[in-house]
Scaffold this active site. Sequence first.
Site, mmCIF file in Angstrom:
data_model
loop_
_atom_site.group_PDB
_atom_site.id
_atom_site.type_symbol
_atom_site.label_atom_id
_atom_site.label_comp_id
_atom_site.label_asym_id
_atom_site.label_seq_id
_atom_site.Cartn_x
_atom_site.Cartn_y
_atom_site.Cartn_z
ATOM 1 N N PRO A 299 -48.538 0.171 11.487
ATOM 2 C CG PRO A 299 -47.628 2.088 10.500
ATOM 3 C CD PRO A 299 -48.350 0.804 10.177
ATOM 4 N N GLY A 300 -48.940 1.847 14.626
ATOM 5 C CA GLY A 300 -49.866 2.637 15.426
ATOM 6 C C GLY A 300 -49.110 3.749 16.133
ATOM 7 N NE ARG A 301 -45.421 2.312 21.185
ATOM 8 C CZ ARG A 301 -45.913 1.987 22.388
ATOM 9 N NH1 ARG A 301 -46.028 2.901 23.313
ATOM 10 N NH2 ARG A 301 -46.249 0.739 22.646
ATOM 11 C CB CYS A 369 -57.656 6.156 46.091
ATOM 12 S SG CYS A 369 -57.355 5.812 47.794
#
Length: 452
Positions: A299-301, A369
């Site tokens: 797992p990361g998030r 921009c």
Amino acid sequence: MADFSGPLPGAEPDSAALIAARPHLTMDAEKGLMLEGVALAEIAADLGSPVWVYGADTIRTRLAALRAALTKAGLGGTDIHYAVKANDHLAILAVLAAAGAGADVVSGGELARARHAGIPAAHIVYSGVGKSFRDLTLAVSEGIGQVNVESREELAMLSAVAVAAGRQVDLVLRVNPDVDAKTHAKITTGLAENKFGIAWAEVESVYAYAGSLPGLNPVGLAMHIGSQIVSTEPFDTAFARMAGMVARLRAAGHTISRLDCGGGIGISYEAGTGVSLDDYAGVMAKHLGGLGLHLMMEPGRWLVGPAGVLLSSVIIAKKTGNRDFVVLDAAMNDLVRPAMYDAWHGIVPVAAAVAAGPQAPVDIVGPVCETGDTFAKDRLMPALGPDALVAILDAGAYGAVMSSTYNARPFAAAALVDGDRWTTITPRQQVTELWSRETVPAWLTETAGETG
Ligand SMILES: Cc1ncc(COP(=O)(O)O)c(C=O)c1O
Ligand SMILES: N[C@@H](CCCC[NH3+])C(=O)O
């Protein structure tokens, strides 16, 4: 895909609801928004903005909660390898390493970071669709714990590397179970059309091939079907298929002792979404428990996403035609998720008095921009005048790691909170550092006379 479309404009949870849903955040009437025990305004006053702030204790608590859910489901032996790509800051890696997590890396650079942060090579898994010969050589020479191989071609490369290094390398095959993770198309990884993994129909022959090559020790399978998965259904389908494949391979006489379930558990960017850990672990146990497998996850998030915020100040609030814009000093070069995936992030004012003001819809944008440099459209917010500080929530994963210096905007600073203390973990990049690695060829600055 709820977390990518977000609530309907005007129907977003207000600041109080967003804060109430996040135990690490509180609103203090005097000090404003606090992350753990630290006032975010204090960090911004010291480091300026934009600045990333991460909560160490929040990360530890989340890791402990994941372990507790796995244990409750009878899967207490599952190894957790944190997916470094989500946030590769050395301080974040150190927090996770000290809590006993291993690492999942996707490049030689991530491997070097994880090692530098003190994660033993034996606790590192190397997965990725394109591992270079050089990076594989580095991984094998360091004694990497496991390589998740994604193709027949890569098996041949890894075998050559292992033989040259005189090592026997443990590997699992990352297979593509062809399951729709029902997440954003750009972060879906387990469909047959995606570049990742070994096609389902070829798994048995590729496994046999792996066993025939010198230097390789095939020990099991890996899967990863996507990121920000907000229901258990895709996991249910994928884990069931994986259990079937384990049985088929074992019946063919292969040893299958490890199964890497990947990452992908979604978080609640907005209220009421995200997967319950108990439900996730229950689905894992239903299909994969009791098979005599050493289970692993990447797992990361889920571990770091909610633990981070991006603090930003209002540069200017402008009205043009019938639209109200709030221009922040953070932009898509800092946090690209809204521009790249139309991702929804909660945004809350840091000062309690500002947060309590009457709300009206505004577009919250950055100064880059590009029209896509928009954090939120028609977002209900209290009045935000120049210098008002806001926190963009759930920015701990896939935030700073995906930053760029587009528009010659230096990388933001970062701070780590741990309970009621905090420290700078990355100073703001200086403008001169933007070109410090660049060279202008001498002939461009020579006079016409000198060059003849
Ligand atoms: C192979 C692999 N493992 C782990 C992860 C981490 O995923 P997540 O951050 O969704 O948990 C990813 C990213 O999608 C991945 O590709
Ligand atoms: N960068 C993606 C996640 C990618 C997961 C890695 N394969 C995001 O911000 O949601």
